[in-house]
Design an enzyme around this catalytic site. Structure first.
Site, short mmCIF file in Angstrom:
data_model
loop_
_atom_site.label_atom_id
_atom_site.label_comp_id
_atom_site.label_asym_id
_atom_site.label_seq_id
_atom_site.Cartn_x
_atom_site.Cartn_y
_atom_site.Cartn_z
N HIS A 38 0.76 -1.20 0.20
CA HIS A 38 0.10 0.02 0.19
C HIS A 38 1.09 1.32 -0.16
O HIS A 38 0.76 2.83 -0.71
CB HIS A 38 -0.94 0.27 1.31
N GLU A 65 6.70 -13.50 -24.40
CA GLU A 65 7.87 -14.25 -23.40
C GLU A 65 8.45 -15.01 -23.92
O GLU A 65 9.73 -15.29 -22.76
CB GLU A 65 7.26 -13.53 -22.24
N ARG A 99 17.81 -13.90 -13.75
CA ARG A 99 18.69 -12.64 -13.21
C ARG A 99 18.96 -12.64 -12.00
O ARG A 99 19.69 -11.49 -11.26
CB ARG A 99 18.53 -11.45 -14.15
N ASP A 126 11.39 -12.02 -19.71
CA ASP A 126 11.16 -13.82 -19.17
C ASP A 126 11.66 -14.19 -20.67
O ASP A 126 12.05 -14.37 -20.47
CB ASP A 126 9.25 -13.80 -19.37
N CYS A 179 6.96 -4.61 -23.38
CA CYS A 179 6.37 -3.87 -22.63
C CYS A 179 7.47 -4.03 -21.22
O CYS A 179 7.07 -4.44 -20.56
CB CYS A 179 4.83 -4.56 -21.55
#
Length: 552
Positions: free
Chosen positions: A187, A429, A463, A453, A500
């Site tokens: 949050h 991906e 990684r 990915d 993306c």
């Protein structure tokens, strides 16, 4: 003193610490003669608590949106819960004071929840604790922690910041957040990014390491918190802050400039988001659309999946806020590093190669169809595009499209409207998807390359593993060839390709992606103007020539 944490909201904050420490209560048990008066006292405190919570909910809804305000519905339900209220009443009728009765009853229900395995239900124990503390403070005539009137230049330090606390904050006076609890999706992190306040979370024992008035530097880029630093370091960070402000002002000049290269190639700039609250930041920074809305966060931190209506309201809100701009919503992508307890996914030795993403959705048809029905219903409120993650073969596309068709037929029978112009796309991906992208392009309306990915799977590199992370190379010829192949196959079929993954916002890689011919880049809202600046400085023809020479 310097302490390392997790950077979750970029920026640099310099200011004085305001440490939020919850009061430690020692609640005494006293004998009450007039139990009727004590009962009235208890019931009055409930009404006052409800009034306070409703005001906080309204303020939260106005500043942070409906989704963030929903937490307070749970607090109101606790105050109306017949078991909780009757237990407190019963103890008062036995002659126990209201404060002790509330505390004892709350602890009883807290312990039940804390004994459960489900993480979401265990966290609900905190809601009961919060409500009980509110009632006790009201009975004691104490003021709630007031964050509305913080002095200018405050840096909030807390174990965690609750929704009721962040709802009160005057963001103009706050220079940073530092908390012991939390991660990138907590949050505090979401609110910090929404307010564009530098934040570092996961800072061990910070509440006890810092006192009110200590001078702090919060480095939201690197995750460092400096406590009472030397004058030289303060001056160094003051210079960085001036440079940061100058850079932000410069980037504002690109806000209304069309995103295209020096030689005129148009590159669309979209935003990656996971929460409704991030839309305002996306629009503020000039996003032309949403290139990736991660829906998995709707399914996490709860004991059961969200209902169709709940999902519908979220998707509808996103589409309405984006108006006529395209919104690509990715269907549920869990498994791997994002497990969900109520789905009962078996523990796997290699979860990243296991039952996840589209595989899980096709294996849980009703769960998948519920999401697709919600998306279809919401589609009439904007320009929706649906995207399937982790595709490896054409059969997965056929099956997913068939379930969409089933959902459409059901809605038609129920006389529920949906758009007839919804584009369907997939994530590229996996190396398999890239290699057969010519076949996949015949069945979908767009591609989005998930480079995180794709690189990991192609190079067989984790990684996050320090021993092999040096092999994680986005410029490896194999990666470039797969992206180039994907773009060429897509363009032959007249469909667009976006990226993306993280490299879409990396200044070093943006020119390479442009040279490879991608049509759209989707990045974190705070990165949009930086990427636009880089696009404007890049020549497509020059980069394309470099790529050809490099790969040949």
């Amino acid at each position: 003193m310097v302490i390392k944490g997790i950077p979750v909201s970029e920026g640099i904050g310099l200011g004085r610490a305001v440490v939020i420490k919850e009061s430690e209560y020692t609640i005494k048990k006293t004998k009450i003669e007039d139990t009727g008066a004590e009962l009235r006292r208890f019931l009055d405190s409930i009404e006052k608590a409800k009034e306070q919570i409703r005001k906080i909910k309204a303020a939260t809804q106005e500043s942070l949106g409906e989704k963030n305000a929903m937490i307070f519905d749970a607090h109101l339900l606790i105050l109306d819960d017949p078991e909780f209220v009757s237990m407190v009443k019963g103890k008062i009728e036995e002659g126990i004071n209201a404060e002790f009765a509330i505390d004892e009853s709350a602890r009883f229900f807290e312990n039940i929840l804390l004994s459960l395995e489900d993480e979401y239900m265990r966290e609900r124990a905190n809601d009961i604790k919060d409500v009980a503390l509110r009632l006790i403070r009201i009975l004691n005539g104490e003021e709630q922690i007031d964050l509305k009137n913080l002095p200018d230049g405050s840096i909030l330090v807390a174990y965690d910041l609750t929704p009721s606390q962040t709802a009160q904050i005057n963001k103009q006076n706050v220079r940073g957040f530092v908390t012991e609890k939390g991660g990138k999706t907590s949050h505090t992190a979401i609110i910090a990014r929404t307010y564009e306040i530098p934040a570092v979370v996961g800072v061990e024992d910070i509440v006890n390491s810092v006192k009110d008035g200590d001078f702090l530097i919060v480095d939201g880029y690197e995750g460092f918190v400096y406590v009472n630093p030397e004058e030289d370091l303060i001056k160094e960070y003051e210079k960085k802050l001036v440079e940061e402000k100058r850079r932000k002002e410069e980037l504002k000049s690109f806000l209304y400039v069309e995103s295209k290269t020096q030689d005129g190639k148009r590159i669309k700039l979209f935003a990656n988001i996971a929460h409704i609250e991030e839309i305002d930041a996306a629009l503020k920074n000039g996003a032309e659309g949403i290139g990736l809305f991660r829906t998995e966060f709707l399914f996490m931190d709860r004991s059961q999946p969200p209902s169709e209506d709940e999902q519908f309201e979220v998707y509808k809100t996103v589409l309405e806020k984006m108006e006529d701009k395209p919104v690509i919503i990715r269907t549920l992508d869990v498994g791997g590093d994002k497990n969900i307890s109520y789905l009962n996914i078996d523990k796997e030795e290699n979860p990243f190669l296991g039952y996840r993403a589209i595989r899980l959705c096709l294996g849980n048809k009703e769960l998948f169809k519920t999401q697709l029905r919600a998306l279809l219903r919401a589609s009439i409120y904007g320009k929706l595009k649906i995207m399937f993650p982790m595709i490896t073969c054409i059969d997965e596309v056929y099956q997913a499209k068939w379930i969409i068709q089933e959902a459409k037929e059901e809605l038609k029978k129920e006389n529920i409207s949906y758009s007839q112009n919804i584009e369907i796309g997939i994530m590229i991906e996996t190396p398999a998807a890239a290699v057969i992208s010519d076949v996949l392009a015949k069945e979908v309306d767009f591609f989005s390359i998930g480079t995180n990915d794709l690189i990991q799977y192609t190079l067989a590199v984790d990684r996050t593993n320090d021993k092999v992370s040096y092999l994680y190379n986005p410029l490896h010829p194999a990666i470039l060839r797969l992206i180039k192949m994907t773009v060429e196959n897509a363009h032959k079929r007249g469909i667009e390709v976006g990226v993306c993954g993280e490299i879409a916002s990396n200044q070093e890689f943006v020119p390479v992606l442009i040279g490879l011919g991608v049509d759209e880049l989707s990045v974190n809202p705070s990165k949009i103007l930086n990427v636009k600046k880089k696009i404007l400085q890049t020549s497509y023809e020059e980069e394309n020539l470099c790529i050809k020479e490099l790969l040949n």
